[in-house]
Design an enzyme around this catalytic site. Structure first.
Site, short mmCIF file in Angstrom:
data_model
loop_
_atom_site.label_atom_id
_atom_site.label_comp_id
_atom_site.label_asym_id
_atom_site.label_seq_id
_atom_site.Cartn_x
_atom_site.Cartn_y
_atom_site.Cartn_z
N HIS A 319 0.84 -1.31 0.14
CA HIS A 319 0.06 0.01 -0.02
C HIS A 319 0.84 1.18 0.12
CE1 HIS A 319 -3.77 -2.04 0.33
NE2 HIS A 319 -3.43 -2.37 1.53
N ASP A 355 -2.80 -10.73 -2.46
CA ASP A 355 -3.34 -9.97 -1.08
C ASP A 355 -4.64 -9.70 -1.33
OD1 ASP A 355 -2.16 -8.40 1.65
OD2 ASP A 355 -4.02 -7.61 0.92
#
Length: 602
Positions: A319, A355
């Site tokens: 992220h 993910d």
């Protein structure tokens, strides 16, 4: 709540770490009566041992007038009423208090947090109401081999601690090209949320402890895998990935100390980049070590000093973008590894991100770069699932269209068949046409069965099969980098299954006829329709699947009918599978008329 002095925890002190977690849980609560009263409407949990008084307001009013009130008529049930009723126990009388005789009584509410999934439970149960883990589980010390009951039996090999010190490094082994390397360092355990809020943070040091304990118990690491020496990444290596402002923002957290003008009261504190992304005094070092390990593993694989590798690292990274830390991530480990591989001779790098959350940071870093192909499989739900990016039509920019491939699931509960079917029809065909020199997996295990944030259904066998399918690319040059995953039993069993594949073990999975769900097929067709414009190899697959749509024997998803206790959730539920529950509990739900809300899948 007073901050506690942070202590260093190691694998060999797993029991002490569990004890610290329990003691932290016992200290959770409001600071003072006034705070409790002012925050009560926001769903804050009662501290352990707190005595609360329950009184019916209508009863008091009627007593004041000297009359007894008749049972009130129930109003029309709202969405919130329906959800609350569904989330409670299987007790039909709990929601009906029309014939309740109000009396003043004292209720002692004591709670404990599950060491496996961090969810809150109360003292009337010894197994977690969310994941089923035993209250005194040894999952941190023994990994997924730990019995899920009161037994004290411990596997014989768990005494061995997986550290880089004292182990043979890559340079000290002969015939290194036949070995799998593992990157780990205990300094990454020091990155933690010092001042626990109302709920333990899911991205916690126990994640690494549980995986390492499982690998040690299985005799894999230490044992069959090699350890590479850890080092901290340099600023020069970070700058091609992150802005200088971002690097300095992470580094300044090393000064996170607090003292009330008394050196004896000096203690660690947390800073927060976002409400869910913390840092303490050791976090910058942990992030540098994690990035350094990933870079060195990629270089070792490209140079032939090792066959493949597994980066057992945290904090996670996918992220983290060019200029921001978010989603528990500080530095983008996979991106740093990709550039390190290119410095070591790789011309083309494939990053596959499984993910459950979209790797918005990795996409931002490489979306205009044709030498790095980024493929992500994630929950999206029309942008309502964190971080909201990763739609199928996000394909890249600046002449690199097609080098960003997003597979956005429309709902939760996605399992092995959907993932493997997507690998067969999208991931592997594109990867073969791209022909990478090295493959990097952003291996978040939060799509695993039982994860409290992901709420999907991928099994260790599913992860093993996906790893095996990717291992045929790049001449076997494969690096697996740990990202998310917050159920300790799920991530430790899944990570162990993946490492076994790296070691050459069979997955034991048959792929003769993989049948996806209907929602999974819809997503696959949506992606194929877009990506076939950039990858001609997808044309035939799209035409075939589209022609079979009407007669395809879709897999039926199993729906859970078990009702679970309503719990008080942390802020990161807003960005996971329990967002609706969080909104309802905290009174922030806003639903437009005639719009059906998304139910929590857990």
């Amino acid at each position: 709540m007073d901050s506690e002095t942070e202590q260093t925890s190691y694998f060999k002190s797993g029991e002490a770490a569990n004890g610290d977690l329990q003691r932290q849980a016992e200290q959770v609560g409001c600071e003072g009566t006034a705070d409790c009263l002012s925050n009560g409407s926001h769903g804050n949990a009662q501290p352990e041992g707190t005595t609360t008084t329950t009184r019916d307001a209508d009863f008091d009013a009627d007593n004041h007038n000297g009359t007894k009130k008749r049972p009130r008529q129930r109003r029309e049930m709202t969405l919130q009423d329906m959800y609350n009723q569904q989330a409670d126990y299987d007790d039909d009388d709990d929601d009906d208090d029309s014939d309740w005789e109000p009396v003043q009584k004292h209720v002692v509410s004591e709670k404990w947090f599950c060491v496996n999934c961090t969810m809150v439970n109360f003292d009337d149960v010894v197994y977690c109401d969310i994941c089923g883990e035993y209250k005194e589980s040894g999952i941190v010390k023994h990994g997924f081999f730990a019995p899920n009951d009161a037994q004290e039996a411990a596997p014989a090999q768990v005494e061995t601690v997986a550290t880089s010190k004292g182990q043979e490094s890559c340079e000290q082994k002969s015939a290194l090209e036949n070995f799998t390397a593992v990157g780990f360092d205990e300094r990454m355990l020091l990155h933690s949320e010092v001042d626990m809020k109302s709920h333990p943070h899911p991205e916690r040091p126990d994640r690494l402890r549980a995986i390492a304990a499982s690998l040690a118990t299985a005799g894999i690491f230490p044992g069959r895998c090699l350890s590479i020496p850890a080092r901290e990444i340099t600023q020069e290596e970070l700058l091609p990935v992150h802005s200088l402002e971002h690097i300095e923002a992470v580094e300044i957290t090393s000064c996170m100390l607090s003292s009330d003008f008394d050196i004896s009261s000096l203690h660690l504190i947390n800073s927060y980049f976002t409400p869910d992304t913390y840092a303490n005094q050791h976090s910058a070092c942990a992030a540098r070590v994690a990035a350094g390990l990933c870079a060195d593993l990629a270089s070792a694989i490209m140079s032939g000093r090792t066959k493949n590798g597994f980066a057992l690292v945290r904090p996670p990274g996918h992220h983290a973008g060019v200029g921001q830390s978010m989603g528990f991530c500080l530095h983008n480990n996979a991106a740093i590894a990709a550039l390190a591989a290119q410095r070591s001779g790789a011309k083309k790098v494939l990053i596959v991100d499984w993910d459950v959350h979209h790797g918005n940071g990795t996409q931002e870093i490489f979306e205009g770069n044709k030498s790095v192909l980024y493929i992500s499989l994630h929950r999206h739900e029309g942008g309502r699932f964190y971080p909201g990016t990763g739609a199928a039509d996000e394909v890249g920019i600046l002449g690199a269209e097609g080098y960003c491939v997003n597979v956005p699931w429309k709902c939760g509960g996605v399992g092995d068949n959907d993932y493997i079917f997507t690998f067969q029809h999208i991931v592997i065909p594109i990867a073969l046409e791209f022909s990478p020199d090295i493959t990097i997996i952003s291996a978040g295990f939060d799509a695993a069965r039982g994860d409290p944030l992901g709420c999907c259904d991928v099994t260790p066998t599913g992860y093993a099969q996906m790893t095996h399918m990717l291992s045929v690319l790049s001449g076997g040059k494969l690096l697996v980098v740990l990202e998310g995953g917050y159920n300790l039993r799920s991530i430790s069993s899944s990570a162990t299954a993946v490492v076994k594949v790296l070691l050459g073990e069979s997955t034991g999975c048959e792929l003769d006829r993989v049948v996806p769900s209907k929602a999974g097929m819809e997503t696959v067709l949506e992606v194929l329709k877009i990506q076939k414009n950039f990858w001609p190899t997808l044309q035939a697959s799209f035409a075939q699947l589209q022609s079979q749509w009407g007669s395809f024997p879709f897999q039926n998803r199993k729906k859970s009918t078990k009702k679970r206790r309503r719990v008080i959730g942390p802020i990161w539920w807003l960005w996971g599978g329990k967002r609706l529950m969080y909104n309802i509990l905290y009174g922030q739900l806003r639903i437009k008329a005639k719009v059906r809300p998304r139910r929590s899948c857990c």
